[in-house]
Design a protein around this motif. Sequence first.
Motif, PDB file in Angstrom:
ATOM      1  N   MET A   1       8.248  14.016   9.196  1.00 22.90           N
ATOM      2  CA  MET A   1       7.134  13.614   8.333  1.00 22.90           C
ATOM      3  C   MET A   1       6.887  12.119   8.462  1.00 22.90           C
ATOM      4  O   MET A   1       7.783  11.340   8.746  1.00 22.90           O
ATOM      5  CB  MET A   1       7.454  13.950   6.871  1.00 22.90           C
ATOM      6  N   ASP A   2       5.629  11.720   8.253  1.00 24.71           N
ATOM      7  CA  ASP A   2       5.252  10.306   8.241  1.00 24.71           C
ATOM      8  C   ASP A   2       5.290   9.805   6.803  1.00 24.71           C
ATOM      9  O   ASP A   2       4.541  10.280   5.946  1.00 24.71           O
ATOM     10  CB  ASP A   2       3.850  10.120   8.824  1.00 24.71           C
ATOM     11  N   ILE A   3       6.188   8.839   6.529  1.00 23.80           N
ATOM     12  CA  ILE A   3       6.439   8.381   5.169  1.00 23.80           C
ATOM     13  C   ILE A   3       6.283   6.868   5.084  1.00 23.80           C
ATOM     14  O   ILE A   3       6.827   6.137   5.920  1.00 23.80           O
ATOM     15  CB  ILE A   3       7.850   8.795   4.704  1.00 23.80           C
ATOM     16  N   VAL A   4       5.536   6.414   4.077  1.00 24.77           N
ATOM     17  CA  VAL A   4       5.365   4.981   3.823  1.00 24.77           C
ATOM     18  C   VAL A   4       6.097   4.638   2.531  1.00 24.77           C
ATOM     19  O   VAL A   4       5.908   5.288   1.504  1.00 24.77           O
ATOM     20  CB  VAL A   4       3.875   4.598   3.709  1.00 24.77           C
ATOM     21  N   ILE A   5       6.943   3.609   2.584  1.00 29.68           N
ATOM     22  CA  ILE A   5       7.668   3.128   1.406  1.00 29.68           C
ATOM     23  C   ILE A   5       7.192   1.714   1.105  1.00 29.68           C
ATOM     24  O   ILE A   5       7.259   0.833   1.966  1.00 29.68           O
ATOM     25  CB  ILE A   5       9.194   3.123   1.642  1.00 29.68           C
ATOM     26  N   VAL A   6       6.707   1.501  -0.095  1.00 29.52           N
ATOM     27  CA  VAL A   6       6.277   0.175  -0.520  1.00 29.52           C
ATOM     28  C   VAL A   6       7.377  -0.427  -1.382  1.00 29.52           C
ATOM     29  O   VAL A   6       7.701   0.111  -2.443  1.00 29.52           O
ATOM     30  CB  VAL A   6       4.949   0.232  -1.306  1.00 29.52           C
ATOM     31  N   GLY A   7       7.969  -1.515  -0.899  1.00 28.66           N
ATOM     32  CA  GLY A   7       9.082  -2.143  -1.592  1.00 28.66           C
ATOM     33  C   GLY A   7      10.382  -1.917  -0.840  1.00 28.66           C
ATOM     34  O   GLY A   7      10.791  -0.769  -0.643  1.00 28.66           O
ATOM     35  N   SER A   8      11.025  -3.015  -0.413  1.00 29.72           N
ATOM     36  CA  SER A   8      12.270  -2.895   0.349  1.00 29.72           C
ATOM     37  C   SER A   8      13.443  -3.460  -0.430  1.00 29.72           C
ATOM     38  O   SER A   8      14.313  -4.124   0.122  1.00 29.72           O
ATOM     39  CB  SER A   8      12.152  -3.614   1.700  1.00 29.72           C
ATOM     40  N   GLY A   9      13.462  -3.191  -1.741  1.00 25.32           N
ATOM     41  CA  GLY A   9      14.601  -3.581  -2.561  1.00 25.32           C
ATOM     42  C   GLY A   9      15.725  -2.572  -2.420  1.00 25.32           C
ATOM     43  O   GLY A   9      15.820  -1.858  -1.417  1.00 25.32           O
ATOM     44  N   LYS A  10      16.588  -2.491  -3.449  1.00 21.18           N
ATOM     45  CA  LYS A  10      17.742  -1.596  -3.380  1.00 21.18           C
ATOM     46  C   LYS A  10      17.323  -0.146  -3.192  1.00 21.18           C
ATOM     47  O   LYS A  10      17.831   0.563  -2.331  1.00 21.18           O
ATOM     48  CB  LYS A  10      18.585  -1.738  -4.654  1.00 21.18           C
ATOM     49  N   VAL A  11      16.364   0.303  -4.021  1.00 21.92           N
ATOM     50  CA  VAL A  11      15.933   1.704  -3.949  1.00 21.92           C
ATOM     51  C   VAL A  11      15.181   1.971  -2.655  1.00 21.92           C
ATOM     52  O   VAL A  11      15.443   2.953  -1.959  1.00 21.92           O
ATOM     53  CB  VAL A  11      15.063   2.072  -5.171  1.00 21.92           C
ATOM     54  N   GLY A  12      14.247   1.087  -2.312  1.00 22.67           N
ATOM     55  CA  GLY A  12      13.443   1.279  -1.109  1.00 22.67           C
ATOM     56  C   GLY A  12      14.282   1.317   0.152  1.00 22.67           C
ATOM     57  O   GLY A  12      14.101   2.182   1.017  1.00 22.67           O
ATOM     58  N   PHE A  13      15.238   0.384   0.262  1.00 23.17           N
ATOM     59  CA  PHE A  13      16.086   0.336   1.451  1.00 23.17           C
ATOM     60  C   PHE A  13      16.973   1.567   1.529  1.00 23.17           C
ATOM     61  O   PHE A  13      17.114   2.183   2.588  1.00 23.17           O
ATOM     62  CB  PHE A  13      16.947  -0.929   1.439  1.00 23.17           C
ATOM     63  N   SER A  14      17.595   1.948   0.396  1.00 24.68           N
ATOM     64  CA  SER A  14      18.474   3.121   0.381  1.00 24.68           C
ATOM     65  C   SER A  14      17.701   4.385   0.747  1.00 24.68           C
ATOM     66  O   SER A  14      18.185   5.231   1.506  1.00 24.68           O
ATOM     67  CB  SER A  14      19.112   3.266  -1.000  1.00 24.68           C
ATOM     68  N   LEU A  15      16.478   4.500   0.232  1.00 24.18           N
ATOM     69  CA  LEU A  15      15.650   5.662   0.543  1.00 24.18           C
ATOM     70  C   LEU A  15      15.285   5.697   2.018  1.00 24.18           C
ATOM     71  O   LEU A  15      15.376   6.742   2.678  1.00 24.18           O
ATOM     72  CB  LEU A  15      14.390   5.634  -0.315  1.00 24.18           C
ATOM     73  N   ALA A  16      14.859   4.545   2.550  1.00 24.04           N
ATOM     74  CA  ALA A  16      14.509   4.474   3.972  1.00 24.04           C
ATOM     75  C   ALA A  16      15.702   4.870   4.839  1.00 24.04           C
ATOM     76  O   ALA A  16      15.568   5.611   5.821  1.00 24.04           O
ATOM     77  CB  ALA A  16      14.039   3.066   4.327  1.00 24.04           C
ATOM     78  N   GLU A  17      16.884   4.399   4.448  1.00 20.47           N
ATOM     79  CA  GLU A  17      18.101   4.704   5.201  1.00 20.47           C
ATOM     80  C   GLU A  17      18.352   6.211   5.251  1.00 20.47           C
ATOM     81  O   GLU A  17      18.665   6.772   6.306  1.00 20.47           O
ATOM     82  CB  GLU A  17      19.277   3.981   4.540  1.00 20.47           C
ATOM     83  N   GLN A  18      18.198   6.882   4.103  1.00 14.50           N
ATOM     84  CA  GLN A  18      18.446   8.321   4.073  1.00 14.50           C
ATOM     85  C   GLN A  18      17.377   9.103   4.822  1.00 14.50           C
ATOM     86  O   GLN A  18      17.675  10.092   5.507  1.00 14.50           O
ATOM     87  CB  GLN A  18      18.532   8.798   2.618  1.00 14.50           C
ATOM     88  N   LEU A  19      16.119   8.668   4.711  1.00 10.30           N
ATOM     89  CA  LEU A  19      15.038   9.387   5.387  1.00 10.30           C
ATOM     90  C   LEU A  19      15.111   9.234   6.905  1.00 10.30           C
ATOM     91  O   LEU A  19      14.765  10.161   7.645  1.00 10.30           O
ATOM     92  CB  LEU A  19      13.689   8.898   4.857  1.00 10.30           C
ATOM     93  N   VAL A  20      15.561   8.073   7.366  1.00  3.20           N
ATOM     94  CA  VAL A  20      15.740   7.869   8.808  1.00  3.20           C
ATOM     95  C   VAL A  20      16.821   8.808   9.339  1.00  3.20           C
ATOM     96  O   VAL A  20      16.690   9.381  10.429  1.00  3.20           O
ATOM     97  CB  VAL A  20      16.091   6.396   9.108  1.00  3.20           C
ATOM     98  N   LYS A  21      17.893   8.994   8.554  1.00  2.00           N
ATOM     99  CA  LYS A  21      18.964   9.911   8.970  1.00  2.00           C
ATOM    100  C   LYS A  21      18.440  11.335   9.113  1.00  2.00           C
ATOM    101  O   LYS A  21      18.972  12.115   9.905  1.00  2.00           O
ATOM    102  CB  LYS A  21      20.103   9.880   7.952  1.00  2.00           C
ATOM    103  N   GLU A  22      17.400  11.652   8.340  1.00  2.61           N
ATOM    104  CA  GLU A  22      16.825  12.997   8.422  1.00  2.61           C
ATOM    105  C   GLU A  22      15.661  13.054   9.417  1.00  2.61           C
ATOM    106  O   GLU A  22      14.881  14.002   9.436  1.00  2.61           O
ATOM    107  CB  GLU A  22      16.374  13.449   7.028  1.00  2.61           C
TER     108      GLU A  22
END
Length: 462
Positions: A1-22
């Motif tokens: 899936m194509d996903i855009v995350i706005v905000g690269s703080g604690k939550v944004g970075f952690s989410l991006a990390e998990q989504l990249v693994k998937e």
Amino acid sequence: MDIVIVGSGKVGFSLAEQLVKEEHNVTVVDNDEEALRRAGDQLDIMTVRGNGVSAAALREAVVDKADLLVAATNADEVNMVCCLTAKDLGAKYTIARIRNPEYTANLAELRRNLKIDMAINPENSTAVEISRLLRFPSAANIETFCRGKVELMGFRLQEGDFLIDSPLYALPAQVKKLSLLFCAVDRGGDVSIPNGSFVPKAGDKLYMVGRPDSLDQFFRQLGRYAPKVKQVFLIGGGKVSMYLASTLDRMGIRLKIIERSEERCRLISEQFPRVTVICGDGTDSELLESENLSASDAFVALTDRDEDNLIISLYAMQQGIKKVITKCNRQNYAGIVRSLGLDSVISPKFVTASNIVHVVRGLQNSQGSVMNSLHRIADGGAEAMEFTVGPATRYLGVPLKELKLRPGVLLAVIVRKNNIIIPEGSSFLQEGDRVIIIARGGGVLDLNDIYRSESITGGAGA
């Protein structure tokens, strides 16, 4: 899936990390160049520098083709407007991080007017997790399924426990008759799905799933039954503490909060007259002693600094408090502290990211089995998922003994109407069942993913 995350703080970075693994295509939008550089260097993602409410920045992030946009900045207003802009530009699904209780009171209207498909509140979700642990202090972790009919708990084995050095198939008869199953084990970071020949050792973290009353009886037999929590000592008066105070107040639990800020102390006192609020430094051991810390049934550390939370939690444990819960967002810290005996470590960013990953999997699998919930256990080494069996689920009515499941996958519980079934070889699935799956390493998006390609014993699948 194509996903855009706005905000690269604690939550944004952690989410991006998990989504990249998937293996999703992730683009992060942020004004902070340093945060974007860190995200770009550590993760395989695209980055766009700009304001999340700016149509130009969102267009650069190709939000018009995005399957999902997650607005996770520190400003609720930015997140809400970002979702509205993204939807107008063509984003299919939007999630907004909304933390202010004043907004959550009118959430339905806000979601409708601002085109927000889902709102997440990390602080409230964290408070819910903590209140659950306080309801059952014997467990280090607890997750619920099927509207509370089934629970999953983790606990650390100690020297002298009757499970140690004996295979699970040799459990005492009074344990075998309980409606529960040992579904995962974490031994020094190595996570596995135990079978009957598994021999537990002191220091293992075991996970059980089953009926709440059976889990309760098991802890009584283990000698770990803890009386109901009546008084909680809490350090830190932030948003999580406010949500938690509201929950504990309704539960009739006495609460004492230590907070440095006089302004926060006044706010808490005004909103919760029955809560005892002390203005002071929660890391001051003399203050803790003078406030009779050791008389509390449970201790919760919720300051903004992980280091302070960990140190004062270890101090509380040394004072003999049986239930200690610690907020810690740094995963590397959490592992170290668990080795020192602190098992109930809560990470708001981890809780939030897991909730969003659950939504992502649901969007991916909109035509298959419905995933009702997703919980990561054993520090993310395994996942516990609840699915509803649908007409597209394969092998309906086929006894489990005739099927082959993927390695590292366990079909742990079947809920059929009001019956809780711990599966045996003769058990089978039928449409409408809700099932709980434990999978090591992830990769289960649909209930059909639990089967091997050649699943029927002795031949091809139906």
